[in-house]
Design an enzyme around this catalytic site. Structure first.
Site, PDB file in Angstrom:
ATOM      1  N   LYS A   1     -28.308  31.370   1.251  1.00  0.00           N
ATOM      2  CA  LYS A   1     -27.016  31.268   0.565  1.00  0.00           C
ATOM      3  C   LYS A   1     -27.286  31.135  -0.929  1.00  0.00           C
ATOM      4  O   LYS A   1     -28.041  30.264  -1.357  1.00  0.00           O
ATOM      5  CB  LYS A   1     -26.233  30.054   1.060  1.00  0.00           C
ATOM      6  CG  LYS A   1     -24.980  29.720   0.254  1.00  0.00           C
ATOM      7  CD  LYS A   1     -24.411  28.363   0.617  1.00  0.00           C
ATOM      8  CE  LYS A   1     -25.305  27.220   0.198  1.00  0.00           C
ATOM      9  NZ  LYS A   1     -25.374  27.044  -1.282  1.00  0.00           N
TER      10      LYS A   1
ATOM     11  N   ASP B   1     -21.774  22.702   3.634  1.00  0.00           N
ATOM     12  CA  ASP B   1     -22.148  24.107   3.449  1.00  0.00           C
ATOM     13  C   ASP B   1     -22.139  24.914   4.745  1.00  0.00           C
ATOM     14  O   ASP B   1     -22.254  26.146   4.702  1.00  0.00           O
ATOM     15  CB  ASP B   1     -23.539  24.206   2.819  1.00  0.00           C
ATOM     16  CG  ASP B   1     -23.510  24.049   1.309  1.00  0.00           C
ATOM     17  OD1 ASP B   1     -22.413  24.108   0.729  1.00  0.00           O
ATOM     18  OD2 ASP B   1     -24.590  23.865   0.712  1.00  0.00           O
TER      19      ASP B   1
END
Length: 271
Positions: free
Chosen positions: A10, A120
């Site tokens: 990410k 997240d």
């Protein structure tokens, strides 16, 4: 039957810290994309849970209930043998355990409870460019973000997210524009990103000087349009106009700093 899942890195192209709630959670406005480099997981159903970790960054990764992948499997009501190939550094601001947990939830189910594993994890389940706001609970598609070539550099030093936030001087900063542009090409996107920020970068550079070195190395490569830190660090990324420029930059940095983890990749294209 054993099946394989990919857990991509990410990358926070931007990360604006816009406030802090009374309970201590920070409010963010971040543009998130995913890379075609990451960890890999294999799942084999069975009566008992087990987890084996291999790969370059296997050392220090828990192989029991402390691991988010194990917890994700339990949330999904699944048991069996899990093998995790840890190709991404941990404590590096590129998803790590959250990406692994998200991949497990996507494969096994239980995604409705993703936020219980970390802020997240929900965004890591999306895999497409996403605008993440609030405490990670407000997710909107960022359809105007084209794939681009990049180089990821982790300078060999991890950093704890709480330490970075603790050293953040200003916790009330401006958000990104309410409506994000639709970019026609790499140049337009890179120029716009240059006007955005990662509000945690200065704090991380103060605590981890190697981050400044990584940013300098990226910025000094031919074709680098932008060099910035991802997330709370300490991985940095450089954006490049062509794949050949990104590959050449990665090779140059790796030769100069063999102790660093360096990867050329595509952002916005996951495989």
């Amino acid at each position: 039957m054993t099946f394989e899942v990919f857990a991509p890195a990410k990358i926070n192209l931007t990360l604006h810290v816009t406030g802090q709630r009374a309970d201590g959670y920070h409010l963010l406005d971040s543009l998130v994309v995913f890379a075609n480099v990451g960890d890999r997981l294999w799942f084999e159903p069975g009566p008992e849970m087990s987890l084996k970790v291999s790969g370059l960054f296997a050392q220090g990764v828990p192989t029991d209930q402390r691991n988010l992948v194990w917890q994700a499997a339990e949330l999904a009501g699944w048991t069996g043998r899990i093998t995790l190939e840890k190709n991404l550094p941990h404590g590096a601001g590129i998803g790590g355990g959250s990406a692994d947990a998200a991949a497990a939830l996507t494969a096994l189910g239980g995604g409705a409870k993703a936020a219980t594993l970390g802020a997240d994890v929900p965004v890591c389940m999306r895999l497409a460019p996403t605008r993440m706001r609030g405490i990670g609970d407000q997710l909107d598609a960022a359809d105007g973000i084209p794939p681009c070539w990049a180089v990821l550099v982790w300078p060999g030093v991890g950093v704890a997210t709480p330490d970075i936030f603790k050293h953040l001087k200003n916790k009330t900063n401006s958000q990104m524009p309410e409506v994000l542009p639709t970019f026609q090409d790499h140049t337009g996107m890179t120029e716009w990103l240059g006007g955005m920020r990662n509000d945690l970068q200065a704090s991380c550079e103060a605590l981890v000087p190697e981050v400044s070195q990584a940013l300098k190395a990226l910025a000094g490569c031919e074709g680098a349009g932008l060099a910035r830190m991802s997330g709370s660090g300490s991985t940095c990324f450089g954006l490049f106009k062509t794949l050949s420029q990104a590959d050449a930059a990665a090779q140059k940095i790796a030769r100069a700093h063999p102790e660093w983890w360096v990867k050329s990749c595509v952002l916005g294209q996951v495989n």
